[in-house]
Design a protein around this motif. Structure first.
Motif, PDB file in Angstrom:
ATOM      1  N   LEU A  14       0.827  -1.206   0.000  1.00 30.50           N
ATOM      2  CA  LEU A  14       0.000   0.000   0.000  1.00 30.50           C
ATOM      3  C   LEU A  14       0.864   1.260   0.000  1.00 30.50           C
ATOM      4  N   VAL A  15       1.867   1.282   0.877  1.00 28.07           N
ATOM      5  CA  VAL A  15       2.665   2.495   1.028  1.00 28.07           C
ATOM      6  C   VAL A  15       3.699   2.630  -0.091  1.00 28.07           C
ATOM      7  N   GLY A  19       1.702   2.366  -3.492  1.00 26.09           N
ATOM      8  CA  GLY A  19       0.619   3.339  -3.617  1.00 26.09           C
ATOM      9  C   GLY A  19       1.092   4.777  -3.559  1.00 26.09           C
ATOM     10  N   LEU A  20       2.191   5.025  -2.850  1.00 26.00           N
ATOM     11  CA  LEU A  20       2.628   6.404  -2.633  1.00 26.00           C
ATOM     12  C   LEU A  20       3.175   7.054  -3.902  1.00 26.00           C
ATOM     13  N   LEU A  46      -1.471  12.566  -0.498  1.00 23.61           N
ATOM     14  CA  LEU A  46      -0.821  11.279  -0.259  1.00 23.61           C
ATOM     15  C   LEU A  46      -1.571  10.427   0.780  1.00 23.61           C
ATOM     16  N   MET A  98      -3.575   7.615   2.738  1.00 23.70           N
ATOM     17  CA  MET A  98      -2.627   6.507   2.700  1.00 23.70           C
ATOM     18  C   MET A  98      -1.656   6.538   3.896  1.00 23.70           C
ATOM     19  N   LEU A  99      -1.105   7.728   4.129  1.00 28.86           N
ATOM     20  CA  LEU A  99      -0.208   7.854   5.271  1.00 28.86           C
ATOM     21  C   LEU A  99      -0.980   7.666   6.577  1.00 28.86           C
ATOM     22  N   TRP A 143      -1.319   3.995   7.129  1.00 25.46           N
ATOM     23  CA  TRP A 143      -0.042   3.478   7.639  1.00 25.46           C
ATOM     24  C   TRP A 143       0.091   3.786   9.147  1.00 25.46           C
ATOM     25  N   THR A 160      -5.578  -3.135   1.684  1.00 24.49           N
ATOM     26  CA  THR A 160      -4.814  -2.994   0.444  1.00 24.49           C
ATOM     27  C   THR A 160      -5.612  -3.518  -0.753  1.00 24.49           C
ATOM     28  N   PHE A 219      -8.254  -0.986  -1.547  1.00 27.41           N
ATOM     29  CA  PHE A 219      -7.695   0.224  -2.166  1.00 27.41           C
ATOM     30  C   PHE A 219      -7.299  -0.038  -3.621  1.00 27.41           C
ATOM     31  N   MET A 233      -8.366   3.137  -5.863  1.00 28.00           N
ATOM     32  CA  MET A 233      -7.422   3.850  -6.726  1.00 28.00           C
ATOM     33  C   MET A 233      -8.034   4.044  -8.114  1.00 28.00           C
TER      34      MET A 233
END
Lengths: 630, 89
Positions: free
Chosen positions: A86-87, A90-91, A630, B1-2, B5, B53, B56, B61
């Motif tokens: 994901l990170v 995806g980032l 982001l 997204m961050l 996380w 995930t 997403f 996305m």
């Protein structure tokens, strides 16, 4: 020989794929195809080349060694991989592909140069990529040679070849001082990987990555099944692990018993009873006693401390066998010695750190490190420039998420159980994975399958070596030669140069690692952290912040490099060994990232605005992208 | 997204801080044959992160068409529209 046959089939497959990839390249633009596969990767190719490159020798050699040594706390160390797809993908995956297409960049340094129209940014990136990837290459070459040496042990043709090589290089400076078995395996591994990478280029790397990714996946699933059956279920394994305490180390000599005569040989890793009969000891090196010689030279030994282990191992040893006399002080773990439950809890036992293997702040550092370290690694960035379209990206993310879940968590599960089934491996931690594969398949009555299981870590090493080899080569050929020396170089010249440079870099790594560094995983962590320290903040900000300048990028890269280097040098000075300095308990990567990001922002804001044409080209005329997206 | 996380980072570390960092109980409870902190603090967040995930990538996305402005593999550093030769800022 059955093991070698299975392993040979795997290697043959790798070469066939590389040859086919070379054929596909015919008729296409050489540079774009050789270094980036013409940006045409589909779902399977993109997903598996990404996953296989991430899962390096560290995953299949270093991580098992750490799990074996430190127990379940390594699960906490590695669990950041749950967020990597994901990170890390995806980032930046969509944006970096878009930007690289806009400017036609093929390598990361070229991307920096064209994004900022600054040759200084490109040159700095080239130097840093080459510097850190070379460290990575060294670690992978060592891992590849080690795995092959274990696979070949005892095969007559191999033993004869090693003996011949030992005689041939005897007396030659540098070559002659290396262990002949390691040298032989390093040669076979090096020639294989250099040949197919140099010939096939990026597409060969990707295609072989796909095959290697599949081999790794199958290998882990088989290991998991064999482990579960032989350990008697996870609950049994965990209960036994809870009762275990870390071993002790000492020095000792092997002594004959009175009934023995003639020459006596005991292999490295052999088990003996101690002279008083109360303990068992494992030998750190092979011992040969000539006829009439009563005792050996002193050598390092390991002494298990868990009562059930001592009882089980002692029962298998003959009382007439030679004994071990302890001659040195007992060396215990500085954290976790004599403490049941230490392998099933955090921070995990440690021989060197009084706070344990993974204090909580360090666990936080690694949760950041594994995710953002991969975002900032040029080898993964370049893969994100190579996929075909966003539909491919989305599907690849799904695949990689499932794949990592099936690889990383099971690896911890498998190798915590390996500690229960195969004691005393702390003396040779980097050999845990291949030896456990051989142990499990022998126990299951299918020893030939060890060839496939050992092919898994070998595939992991190969798939990383080829990628990093190509990265270094592209840095020299595309960024240095074509970018700075001869921009009008012909297609033919670039082709010859690419083959030669890829080969030369591989040979250089081969020569450098002939006397291998001691700690494989430490080198890998240093290389990954170093690359991310230099490229994470400049890379991400360059994609999303239109105000960033070339000088800001240079400052960020150099600042990240200086910070991480300073903290590793400080670590060496403080600990007198290769080790990072944990300022306030945090990994140097975090400090480097902060310094790098701050420098990018401060320097960019103090430069004049980037040219309007440049901003419009990468960010359009509409409102610029903001980091809040982001 | 961050934010996602950060959520999982907090989940894992808080769970670990509460139940993983204690070695005074060598007979700690097991869940699915694993130490309880591993099940609640590693396995469950891992499965949850996988679900997030997949969601997403599958639905969250958006697809974006890519257009190549320059051909790949072009030799040298061509003049770029609107730009002068490389500068040193």
């Amino acid at each position: 020989m059955d093991i070698l046959f299975v392993f040979g089939i795997y290697l043959a497959g790798v070469f066939v794929l590389a040859w086919l990839a070379g054929r596909v390249r015919l008729g296409k633009s050489f540079v774009g195809e050789y270094f980036l596969g013409s940006r045409g990767l589909g779902v399977w190719a993109f997903a598996l080349t990404y996953a296989a490159t991430v899962a390096s020798g560290g995953t299949f050699v270093g991580v098992p060694a750490m799990v074996y040594t430190h127990g379940w706390s390594v699960g906490l160390w590695i669990c950041a991989y749950m967020m990597v797809p994901l990170v890390a993908m995806g980032l930046i995956a969509k944006r970096i592909n878009q930007v690289s297409r806009i400017c036609g960049a093929i390598t990361i340094p070229e991307l920096f140069e064209k994004r900022f129209n600054s040759s200084a940014a490109g040159t700095t990136a080239t130097c840093l990529v080459i510097f850190f990837l070379f460290f990575f290459l060294l670690a992978q070459f060592k891992a590849g040679a080690q795995i092959m040496a274990i696979l070949m042990e005892g095969v007559p043709v191999y033993e004869a070849s090693v003996a011949w090589l030992g005689r041939a290089v005897n007396g030659i400076p540098w070559l002659g001082a290396a262990e002949p078995d390691y040298l032989f395996c390093l040669g076979v591994f090096g020639i294989s990987v250099i040949a197919y990478t140099a010939y096939g280029g990026f597409r060969a790397v990707v295609w072989t990555d796909v095959m290697q990714g599949i081999v790794m996946g199958i290998g882990v699933v088989l290991l998991l099944i064999f482990t579960w059956v032989q350990v008697g279920g996870w609950a049994t394994a965990t209960r036994k692990l809870q009762a275990m305490t870390p071993p002790e180390f000492s020095d000792g000599v092997v002594v004959r018993t009175t009934a023995m005569e003639g020459e006596l040989r005991i292999p490295r890793g052999g088990w003996l009873l101690t002279a008083d009969g109360g303990r068992v000891a494992r030998l750190g090196s092979a011992v040969t006693l000539a006829a009439g010689q009563r005792e050996s030279d002193p050598l390092e030994v390991l002494l298990p401390t868990t009562p059930t282990e001592i009882e089980d191992l002692g029962a298998k040893l003959e009382t007439t066998a030679p004994r071990l006399e302890l001659r040195g002080e007992l060396r215990t773990y500085v954290y976790g010695a004599g403490q049941p439950g230490v392998y099933t809890s955090a921070p995990g036992p440690s021989r060197t750190n009084p706070a344990g293997f993974l204090p909580l702040l360090l666990a936080f550092s690694f949760f950041v490190f594994w995710n953002f370290g991969l975002v900032g690694n040029p080898a993964f960035m370049v893969r994100q420039m190579a996929y075909r379209d966003t539909r491919t990206l989305r599907r690849a993310m799904m695949f990689v998420a499932v794949y990592f879940g099936l690889i990383y968590f099971p690896l911890v599960l498998i190798f915590t159980s390996s500690r229960v089934l195969m004691p005393g491996m702390e003396l040779f931690p980097d050999r845990v994975m291949p030896e456990f594969a051989a142990f499990l398949t022998a126990g299951a009555g299918v020893p030939w399958l060890a060839g496939l299981l050992i092919a898994a870590p070998f595939a992991a090493v190969m798939s990383s070596v080829d990628s990093f080899l190509l990265m270094v080569s592209s840095g020299l050929v595309r960024d240095v030669y074509q970018g700075k020396i001869n921009p009008q170089a012909s297609e033919r010249r670039m082709k010859i140069l690419s083959y030669c440079v890829t080969t030369a870099v591989g040979v250089l790594a081969f020569l450098a690692v002939m006397h291998p560094p001691l700690f494989l995983q430490d080198l890998i962590v240093f290389a990954v952290a170093g690359l991310a320290a230099c490229f994470l903040m400049p890379g991400v900000l360059s994609l999303y912040w239109s105000r960033m300048t070339g000088l800001g990028a240079v400052a960020g890269m150099v600042g990240g490099f200086g910070t991480i280097l300073a903290l590793y040098v400080a670590g060496y000075l403080v600990h007198q060994r290769w080790s990072e300095y944990l300022l306030l308990g945090l990994h140097p990567f975090l400090w480097s990232m902060l310094v790098s990001g701050a420098l990018v922002v401060m320097v960019s804001l103090n430069c004049r605005n980037p040219a309007q044409g440049l901003r419009e080209r990468f960010f359009g005329t509409e409102s610029p992208r903001s980091l809040s997206s982001l | 997204m961050l934010g996602t996380w950060a959520f999982f980072c907090v989940w894992v570390l808080v769970a670990a801080a509460i139940s993983a960092y204690r070695t005074d109980d060598p007979d700690a409870a097991l869940v699915l044959g694993l130490p309880a902190w591993v099940a609640w603090g590693l396995l469950l967040p891992w499965v949850s992160a996988l679900v997030v995930t997949l969601w997403f990538a599958g639905w969250g996305m958006q697809d974006t068409p890519f257009e190549d402005e320059e051909g790949e593999g072009q030799a040298g550093h061509e003049d770029q529209p609107g730009l002068t030769k490389p500068e040193e800022n």
